[in-house]
Design a protein around this motif. Structure first.
Motif: not given
Length: 422
Positions: A222, A225, A228, A276, A280, A283, A290, A293
């Protein structure tokens, strides 16, 4: 009330599983069984008792989406029957479509157990032989030779301080830095399948003693990243964590009608999973990881033949894959059981199968048929099956298993030696 600390290096593994659910947030495995297209015996029989975020793995299996299965083995001694469960879990997940990653944690063994690098290599090859004998297909590596893992461990180290490690693992000022670095290397082990491949859910099958590693890794994933992504019912909010301005702007442009603020972007009428996935990808194009979890399953330890955990430090508690048949038989015949004090009490009261290491040996590995296992349990608890006969029957099953397994291990060992000589 004192909070229980689960330490991967503790010798006493008598952990209250109910407290793990309550205090550490490990979910019951029953919450995901209905999501799986089939239920493997290690879940059906309650050997795997809990999970963290396994929903995303079950969904990937059911919908044929990409996912990874990753775990590691510390080569501190010869492999034995106590290691077999996590190996079976890995192989099963690979069979369900997962991309396999196996780490030989030689850095941890060298730092924590003071093994030489040559010992680490030798024991590591033995673990790999066992995995290949079970039908494993996928990537394998040693921590000390994987540069991606080493670089990622360095990145992770910037997101963790010693106070956090002390809180999770009980480290003290006397703990050497090599031990702490081995922890961060394991974080990198778990995350590295998502570095060179597209980020995907990753399942890490472990014993319950390894939950500290899982919790730390989920936190680091987390922290690494850039964003969020949060579901706010009426919209999805993407919040920056010091992300580059260019990445923020790319997300804003990717979603027509989104509203941009100083530190976040609100997106309307777009499913959460779509947001999401898009975030990702953006990113990663801007230098981020990216990470998805990682998830974990937790299994109960198979009891040692002398009671307690199967451990190489207690030779009579284990069944080693390299031990001869005579030694294996002797250990089983001398094993602790769930029998009564006298033969008469056994006949009248029956045995306590669920507390018996010999019965649990069959439950974990040696009896694949549920009906056959149920009949053994019934006869034990009804006083119809005496411990001596049960031990003989169990020893025969173990020897038959080892006879076939050793042949497969020998073939795998030749394969490993051939690959390393190339």
């Amino acid at each position: 009330m004192k909070t229980e600390v689960v330490n991967p290096w503790a010798s006493d593994q008598s952990v209250d599983i109910e407290r793990l659910h309550a205090e550490f947030g490990i979910e019951r495995i029953e919450t995901v069984i209905d999501l799986l297209p089939e239920t493997p015996d290690f879940i059906r029989r309650g050997i795997v008792f809990g999970h963290r975020d396994y929903h995303q793995i079950a969904n990937a299996i059911r919908t044929n989406e990409p996912f990874n299965v990753m775990t590691g083995f510390m080569p501190s001694g010869h492999p034995h029957l106590g290691h077999l469960m996590v190996m079976k879990e890995v192989v099963w997940h690979v069979q369900q479509g997962g991309r396999g990653y196996i780490c030989i944690a030689d850095r941890e063994a060298h730092a924590v157990r003071n093994l030489t690098w040559e010992q680490c290599r030798k024991y590591g090859d033995e673990y790999l032989s066992c995995l290949y004998a079970l039908g494993y297909h996928g990537e394998t590596y040693e921590q000390s030779s994987n540069r991606v893992v080493q670089d990622l461990a360095f990145e992770a180290s910037a997101k963790v301080n010693f106070s956090e490690l002390s809180a999770i693992y009980g480290f003290t000022p006397d703990t050497d830095i090599g031990h702490a670095m081995s922890v961060l290397t394991q974080v990198a082990d778990i995350l590295h399948p998502q570095v060179n491949e597209e980020p995907a859910p990753t399942i890490v099958p472990v014993g319950l003693d390894q939950d500290p590693h899982i919790r730390l890794t989920r936190g680091v994933a987390h922290k690494l990243r850039m964003f969020t992504v949060e579901d706010r019912d009426t919209h999805v909010s993407v919040r920056s964590k010091e992300a580059p301005e260019e990445a923020m702007e790319a997300i804003h442009k990717a979603f027509r009608g989104s509203k941009r603020y100083e530190g976040h972007i609100d997106i309307f009428n777009v499913p959460l999973d779509v947001v999401k996935k898009t975030v990702r990808a953006i990113e990663r194009t801007h230098g981020g990881y990216g990470f998805v979890t990682p998830s974990a399953t937790f299994h109960r330890f198979m009891p040692g033949l002398t009671g307690g955990k199967m451990s190489s430090s207690i030779p009579e508690s284990i069944i080693g894959f390299y031990e001869d048949d005579k030694t294996v038989t002797r250990k089983i015949m001398a094993a602790l059981t769930g029998g009564r004090m006298t033969l008469q009490e056994q006949k009248e009261l029956g045995g306590e199968a669920d507390k018996c290491p010999v019965f649990l040996l069959n439950l974990f590995h040696m009896v694949s048929d549920d009906a056959e296992l149920a009949e053994i349990r019934r006869k034990c608890m009804a006083g119809e099956l005496m411990c001596g006969q049960c031990k003989k029957d169990s020893a025969a099953r173990v020897l038959a298993f080892l006879d076939e397994f050793r042949e497969k291990m020998a073939v795998a060992a030749d394969q490993i030696r051939s690959e390393k000589s190339c």
